[in-house]
Scaffold this motif. Sequence first.
Motif, PDB file in Angstrom:
ATOM      1  N   GLU A   1       0.825  -1.209   0.000  1.00 28.03           N
ATOM      2  CA  GLU A   1       0.000   0.000   0.000  1.00 28.03           C
ATOM      3  C   GLU A   1       0.859   1.259   0.000  1.00 28.03           C
ATOM      4  OE1 GLU A   1      -4.115  -1.356   2.123  1.00 28.03           O
ATOM      5  OE2 GLU A   1      -2.465  -0.853   3.460  1.00 28.03           O
ATOM      6  N   ILE A   2       0.490   2.200  -0.885  1.00 29.11           N
ATOM      7  CA  ILE A   2       1.193   3.463  -1.059  1.00 29.11           C
ATOM      8  C   ILE A   2       0.182   4.599  -0.949  1.00 29.11           C
ATOM      9  CG2 ILE A   2       2.454   4.910  -2.705  1.00 29.11           C
ATOM     10  CD1 ILE A   2       4.178   2.723  -1.775  1.00 29.11           C
ATOM     11  N   TYR A   3       0.600   5.711  -0.320  1.00 24.56           N
ATOM     12  CA  TYR A   3      -0.233   6.913  -0.252  1.00 24.56           C
ATOM     13  C   TYR A   3       0.499   8.027  -1.001  1.00 24.56           C
ATOM     14  CZ  TYR A   3      -2.807   4.330   3.262  1.00 24.56           C
ATOM     15  OH  TYR A   3      -3.553   3.377   3.911  1.00 24.56           O
ATOM     16  N   LEU A   4      -0.172   8.591  -2.013  1.00 24.63           N
ATOM     17  CA  LEU A   4       0.466   9.553  -2.908  1.00 24.63           C
ATOM     18  C   LEU A   4      -0.196  10.917  -2.834  1.00 24.63           C
ATOM     19  CD1 LEU A   4       2.352  10.226  -5.396  1.00 24.63           C
ATOM     20  CD2 LEU A   4       0.413   9.520  -6.827  1.00 24.63           C
ATOM     21  N   LYS A   5       0.651  11.952  -2.801  1.00 25.87           N
ATOM     22  CA  LYS A   5       0.211  13.324  -3.011  1.00 25.87           C
ATOM     23  C   LYS A   5       1.036  13.865  -4.176  1.00 25.87           C
ATOM     24  CE  LYS A   5      -1.072  14.486   1.764  1.00 25.87           C
ATOM     25  NZ  LYS A   5      -0.776  15.382   2.915  1.00 25.87           N
ATOM     26  N   GLY A   6       0.383  14.495  -5.144  1.00 23.86           N
ATOM     27  CA  GLY A   6       1.106  14.994  -6.302  1.00 23.86           C
ATOM     28  C   GLY A   6       1.063  13.990  -7.434  1.00 23.86           C
ATOM     29  N   LYS A   7       2.151  13.932  -8.212  1.00 29.11           N
ATOM     30  CA  LYS A   7       2.205  13.080  -9.399  1.00 29.11           C
ATOM     31  C   LYS A   7       3.309  12.051  -9.266  1.00 29.11           C
ATOM     32  CE  LYS A   7       2.629  13.340 -14.471  1.00 29.11           C
ATOM     33  NZ  LYS A   7       2.803  14.241 -15.630  1.00 29.11           N
ATOM     34  N   GLY A   8       3.015  10.822  -9.680  1.00 26.35           N
ATOM     35  CA  GLY A   8       4.010   9.762  -9.609  1.00 26.35           C
ATOM     36  C   GLY A   8       3.825   8.750 -10.727  1.00 26.35           C
ATOM     37  N   PHE A   9       4.918   8.249 -11.250  1.00 22.60           N
ATOM     38  CA  PHE A   9       4.898   7.176 -12.250  1.00 22.60           C
ATOM     39  C   PHE A   9       5.355   5.889 -11.561  1.00 22.60           C
ATOM     40  CE2 PHE A   9       7.449   4.453 -15.009  1.00 22.60           C
ATOM     41  CZ  PHE A   9       6.500   4.094 -15.946  1.00 22.60           C
ATOM     42  N   PHE A  10       4.578   4.801 -11.716  1.00 26.27           N
ATOM     43  CA  PHE A  10       4.840   3.554 -11.008  1.00 26.27           C
ATOM     44  C   PHE A  10       5.170   2.430 -11.988  1.00 26.27           C
ATOM     45  CE2 PHE A  10       2.160   6.155  -8.395  1.00 26.27           C
ATOM     46  CZ  PHE A  10       2.610   5.960  -7.108  1.00 26.27           C
ATOM     47  N   GLN A  11       6.267   1.741 -11.715  1.00 26.13           N
ATOM     48  CA  GLN A  11       6.635   0.527 -12.443  1.00 26.13           C
ATOM     49  C   GLN A  11       6.598  -0.599 -11.408  1.00 26.13           C
ATOM     50  OE1 GLN A  11       7.628   0.397 -15.888  1.00 26.13           O
ATOM     51  NE2 GLN A  11       7.388  -1.813 -15.632  1.00 26.13           N
ATOM     52  N   VAL A  12       5.559  -1.440 -11.471  1.00 21.72           N
ATOM     53  CA  VAL A  12       5.256  -2.376 -10.389  1.00 21.72           C
ATOM     54  C   VAL A  12       5.853  -3.754 -10.657  1.00 21.72           C
ATOM     55  CG1 VAL A  12       3.407  -3.470  -9.068  1.00 21.72           C
ATOM     56  CG2 VAL A  12       3.121  -1.133  -9.908  1.00 21.72           C
ATOM     57  N   THR A  13       6.530  -4.280  -9.648  1.00 25.32           N
ATOM     58  CA  THR A  13       7.037  -5.656  -9.708  1.00 25.32           C
ATOM     59  C   THR A  13       5.872  -6.628  -9.538  1.00 25.32           C
ATOM     60  OG1 THR A  13       9.166  -4.993  -8.773  1.00 25.32           O
ATOM     61  CG2 THR A  13       8.576  -7.319  -8.613  1.00 25.32           C
ATOM     62  N   LYS A  14       5.828  -7.655 -10.370  1.00 33.33           N
ATOM     63  CA  LYS A  14       4.711  -8.599 -10.322  1.00 33.33           C
ATOM     64  C   LYS A  14       4.736  -9.425  -9.040  1.00 33.33           C
ATOM     65  CE  LYS A  14       4.094  -9.112 -15.306  1.00 33.33           C
ATOM     66  NZ  LYS A  14       4.045 -10.050 -16.454  1.00 33.33           N
ATOM     67  N   ASP A  15       3.570  -9.503  -8.394  1.00 32.32           N
ATOM     68  CA  ASP A  15       3.410 -10.310  -7.185  1.00 32.32           C
ATOM     69  C   ASP A  15       1.914 -10.540  -7.001  1.00 32.32           C
ATOM     70  OD1 ASP A  15       3.273 -11.513  -4.740  1.00 32.32           O
ATOM     71  OD2 ASP A  15       4.543 -10.076  -3.693  1.00 32.32           O
ATOM     72  N   LYS A  16       1.417 -11.652  -7.513  1.00 36.20           N
ATOM     73  CA  LYS A  16      -0.023 -11.906  -7.498  1.00 36.20           C
ATOM     74  C   LYS A  16      -0.578 -12.085  -6.097  1.00 36.20           C
ATOM     75  CE  LYS A  16      -0.225 -13.954 -12.115  1.00 36.20           C
ATOM     76  NZ  LYS A  16      -0.625 -15.140 -12.912  1.00 36.20           N
ATOM     77  N   LYS A  17       0.269 -12.493  -5.155  1.00 36.69           N
ATOM     78  CA  LYS A  17      -0.214 -12.710  -3.786  1.00 36.69           C
ATOM     79  C   LYS A  17      -0.350 -11.408  -3.006  1.00 36.69           C
ATOM     80  CE  LYS A  17       1.704 -17.387  -3.320  1.00 36.69           C
ATOM     81  NZ  LYS A  17       2.606 -18.262  -2.519  1.00 36.69           N
TER      82      LYS A  17
END
Length: 340
Positions: free
Chosen positions: A162-178
């Motif tokens: 879980e991430i909480y963002l204020k402003g602008k961010g680009f996310f490159q997410v590592t795969k983890d189905k669990k």
Amino acid sequence: MSEELLNKYFKGLCTPEEKLLVISYLNETEDLPAHLLGKNEWDETVEAVIPDHKTAEMFEVIKKQTISGRKRLNWFNITTAAAVILAVLGLVFLGLNRNQPKPDLAKNKVQNIKQAIAVNWKSVVNYTEQDQQLTLPDKSTVKIYPGGELRYTIPFVNRNREIYLKGKGFFQVTKDKKHPFVVYAKGVSTTALGTSFTITALEKSKLIKVQLHTGKVWVKSIDSTHHVKSFSEILMPGRELVYNSRLNKVSVMDTKVPVIQQEDRLTILNFTQAPLAEVFASLQKHYNVKIIYNPADLEEMSFTGSLKLAQPITTILKEITELNKLNHTKTTKGYLISKK
């Protein structure tokens, strides 16, 4: 702390912001309203039953301590007998309770919850005028734009990331189905299993934008306190969700491409979920350079977006390789693309 909010918490209905308030309250209090122990838990509590032979033994002890021939006991003897009775009752109940299942009390639940939620917060704020790259504990990467703030808990991976963002961010997410990856921003949650997307939630803006580059994400409203319109959307690559908080309106559209003149059309390349090998082939043809790579390194990698060919090829390659966690190196023959 209202009883309504506590009830929502124990039923698992709280928003992330409400959950944090309740957790803070639970860490500071020892007593909770008695009604928070559910009816089923009271009904399932096993009562201690005294066997008949124990009852007979207790009665004999009472007779010996309260009756002595035909004489009336004085006050001292009565007090002594009462003490003995209480002691015997205590020993009997203690022995019985050792063999009886212990009721699951609300207070024990609260203590277990407190131990389970002992976490620390980490906050990263970009005070500079340059984009800031951050690698999360799960190896996912985030590009925080100027003025942006990111908060997450340590340990990072629990049930969800879980991430909480204020402003602008680009996310490159590592795969983890669990462990689904969830970003909360101004009453909107974006959930992904392994993909790349950009969220814009500027503090003074009425618009919240979620733009998907690769993979798939689930975007929905989660803030009931600010009257955010209820919505739930699955975005595909090249799609963008825009929520207008002032008008309480949601729209989903194709990612906007800047309007260009006819004579400038050849200076921009547009791609939608295009394999990286195809993108590199187009760049080689336009810039007349050699781009060398191992095809196995680019498997399952794609690119969605617009490339302005007026830029140096080094700038374009830097953007593409950063998105896909690759390296690019200039050689005498051209450019070499490799895994980090």
